[in-house]
Design an enzyme around this catalytic site. Structure first.
Site, short mmCIF file in Angstrom:
data_model
loop_
_atom_site.label_atom_id
_atom_site.label_comp_id
_atom_site.label_asym_id
_atom_site.label_seq_id
_atom_site.Cartn_x
_atom_site.Cartn_y
_atom_site.Cartn_z
N HIS A 29 0.84 -1.19 0.00
CA HIS A 29 0.00 0.00 0.00
C HIS A 29 0.87 1.24 0.00
O HIS A 29 2.03 1.22 0.43
CB HIS A 29 -0.96 0.01 1.20
CG HIS A 29 -0.31 0.34 2.51
ND1 HIS A 29 -0.15 1.64 2.97
CD2 HIS A 29 0.25 -0.45 3.46
CE1 HIS A 29 0.44 1.63 4.14
NE2 HIS A 29 0.70 0.37 4.48
N CYS A 30 0.31 2.34 -0.54
CA CYS A 30 0.96 3.64 -0.46
C CYS A 30 0.12 4.51 0.46
O CYS A 30 -0.57 3.98 1.34
CB CYS A 30 1.13 4.26 -1.85
SG CYS A 30 -0.43 4.53 -2.71
N MET A 31 0.12 5.81 0.28
CA MET A 31 -0.61 6.67 1.21
C MET A 31 -2.12 6.54 1.08
O MET A 31 -2.85 6.74 2.05
CB MET A 31 -0.21 8.14 0.98
CG MET A 31 1.18 8.47 1.48
SD MET A 31 1.43 10.24 1.56
CE MET A 31 0.25 10.71 2.82
#
Length: 516
Positions: A29-31
């Site tokens: 996942h990213c932000m």
């Protein structure tokens, strides 16, 4: 429902819609996004996923990306990972894959690869972005603490506490080169701690006793760019050693030679060169906004989202970080954040221009709060980009907002951000500049308002042709697809970005069903 139960329920709802645990090859996942590697893309139920209350949109890139929003994605991802692991442990050994299944998978993989535009340059930018994106949470946290500390100092409140807050805010930035070196080595296939060890030379106080190119070095000279270059060099030295050093001596010789060779090159070459480049970046950014702020802001604010679509926004991440390291804030991010303001204004205009299409209006109502906080994907992929022309008029709104902020920089009121990642209203706690907080906040708020108004006006009056109104301004018309089948690779920083700065994060031209 307890927060943990809610997050687990969201993960449990997503898992079967992406083909189950057996179809998931990787999880990250990213932000704002849950990024999934999938064995068979055809097993995903896009429409059902988009109908989930927690899902803000989906994006197809080199991974299948489900937009959940900041905060939520960091809580849902661990639950999703646990569910996948539990499902795999409970499942019997998989049956042999038939030739037909292999053919289907191969056809899907070929179709995905054909749709991408994985140029070497974009792949390189992706790797650079992946070095800096994991640092964004620390940049945000330390940036907010720095802003709070500055406020307390200006108000002369809690003088016994402000030194402690200053230490918390500055500690990470003092050692950011080490973290960049560690992540760089990890990203390029080396031993992370060796990359960090070589990068640590840059911030070691003892370099002040060394002369290079007729100058005395200073701790931190070269900054994150020097750390990046030093760690990349360390990776190549390490790989060479692994290839040629006898296995019996590898554990002693390889790390020693890696640190020695790359360390010497860093001290007597990279620190000086990277220092000159870093200084040139800061000087150019300040000169650009001081002498052509309005024009530069107009261009940057208007072109940022197209840069995101092409994946070229990732090149800005090291520049942002360098400016923050040098000046305490990046003057570019508040201007680029105006692109999101243009999207908000454009989506609002679409809402009023399509009064009969309750489906699109419902999408806008649900996505606007996220858009105001700088999460742009739902509006971009759910509204403006599928419609075509409103995406262009949204960029016009971003251009006017960027021009407003740039104009005030040209007049001497510089606005910057102490971290990368957030945008929209979420950027207010991170704002800093060359004057007090009042004028800084006012200029940024004025830029947002300008972006909203210009994006609304451009879209309302020029965003719809007769054919587009005829097609979409009907009650039975479904919502345009939020899936953008993209080519290329990434983020960004994920600022975001964001991506970019809290904005969208694909790295290739979107190929949505659009009239553009």
């Amino acid at each position: 429902m307890a927060a943990e139960d809610k997050n687990r329920a969201t993960a449990a709802a997503i898992l079967p819609l992406v083909g189950g645990a057996a179809n998931v090859s990787s999880i990250a996942h990213c932000m704002t996004r849950l990024r999934l590697g999938l064995h068979d893309r055809s097993r995903v139920d896009d429409e059902a996923l988009k109908a989930l209350p927690a899902v803000l949109g989906v994006v197809e890139d080199d991974t299948y990306q489900i937009v959940l929003g900041p905060g939520t994605v960091a809580r849902v991802t661990p639950e999703f990972e646990r569910l996948v692991e539990e499902a795999r442990e409970a499942s019997p050994a998989p049956a042999a894959v038939s030739a037909e299944e292999l053919a289907v998978r191969g056809a899907a993989i070929r179709a995905q690869r054909k749709a991408r535009n994985a140029t070497p340059f974009k792949l390189f930018l992706r790797r650079i972005a992946d070095i800096f994106v994991p640092l964004i949470p620390a940049l945000i946290g330390c940036g907010i603490i720095a802003g709070l500390n500055g406020l307390l100092i200006n108000l002369e409140w809690l003088p016994a506490v402000t030194p402690a807050l200053a230490a918390m805010a500055s500690g990470f930035m003092a050692l950011i080169a080490v973290f960049v070196g560690y992540n760089t080595a990890k990203e390029f296939g080396g031993t992370p701690v060796l990359g960090g060890a070589v990068a640590a030379i840059i911030v070691f106080p003892g370099v002040a006793d060394i002369d290079a190119f007729g100058q005395t070095l200073s701790p931190g000279q070269g900054g994150v760019l020097g750390a990046l270059g030093a760690a990349v060099l360390a990776v190549y030295v390490e790989k060479w050693c692994r290839r040629w050093v006898p296995e019996a001596l590898d554990v002693l010789v390889t790390p020693t030679l890696t640190v020695l060779v790359s360390g010497l090159v860093t001290i007597f070459g990279l620190m000086y060169v990277a220092g000159e480049v870093s200084s040139a970046i800061g000087t150019f950014a300040n000169w650009l906004l001081a002498n052509g702020g309005a024009g530069a802001g107009f261009v940057l604010g208007g072109l940022f989202l197209p840069l995101v679509m092409l994946g070229l926004h990732q090149a800005l991440i090291p520049i942002h970080t360098t400016l923050i390291e040098q000046q305490g804030y990046t003057v570019l991010l508040p201007i680029l954040a105006m692109a999101g303001a243009g999207q908000v204004g454009a989506a609002t205009a679409v809402y009023f221009r399509l009064p009969r299409n309750e489906s699109i209006r419902r999408t806008i109502r649900s996505a606007l709060p996220a858009g105001l906080l700088g999460v742009g994907e739902p509006l971009i992929y759910g509204v403006s980009l599928p419609l075509g022309r409103p995406f262009v008029t949204a960029c016009v709104g971003g251009a006017f907002g960027g021009g407003f902020v740039g104009l005030f920089s040209q007049l001497g009121d510089t606005v910057g951000s102490t971290a990368i990642g957030p945008s929209g209203w979420a950027l207010f706690p991170l704002l800093d500049g060359n004057h007090s907080q009042g004028p800084t906040l006012a200029v940024y708020a004025g830029g947002l308002l300008t972006g909203y108004v210009a994006g609304f006006a451009a879209t309302y009056f020029f965003g719809f042709g007769k054919d587009l109104l005829t097609e979409f301004n009907v009650s039975q018309e479904p919502v345009p697809s939020t899936v953008a089948a993209t080519g290329g690779t990434h983020p960004a920083p994920d600022a975001g970005a964001p991506g970019g700065p809290g904005g969208p994060d694909p790295d290739s031209p979107a190929k949505a069903r659009t009239g553009v």
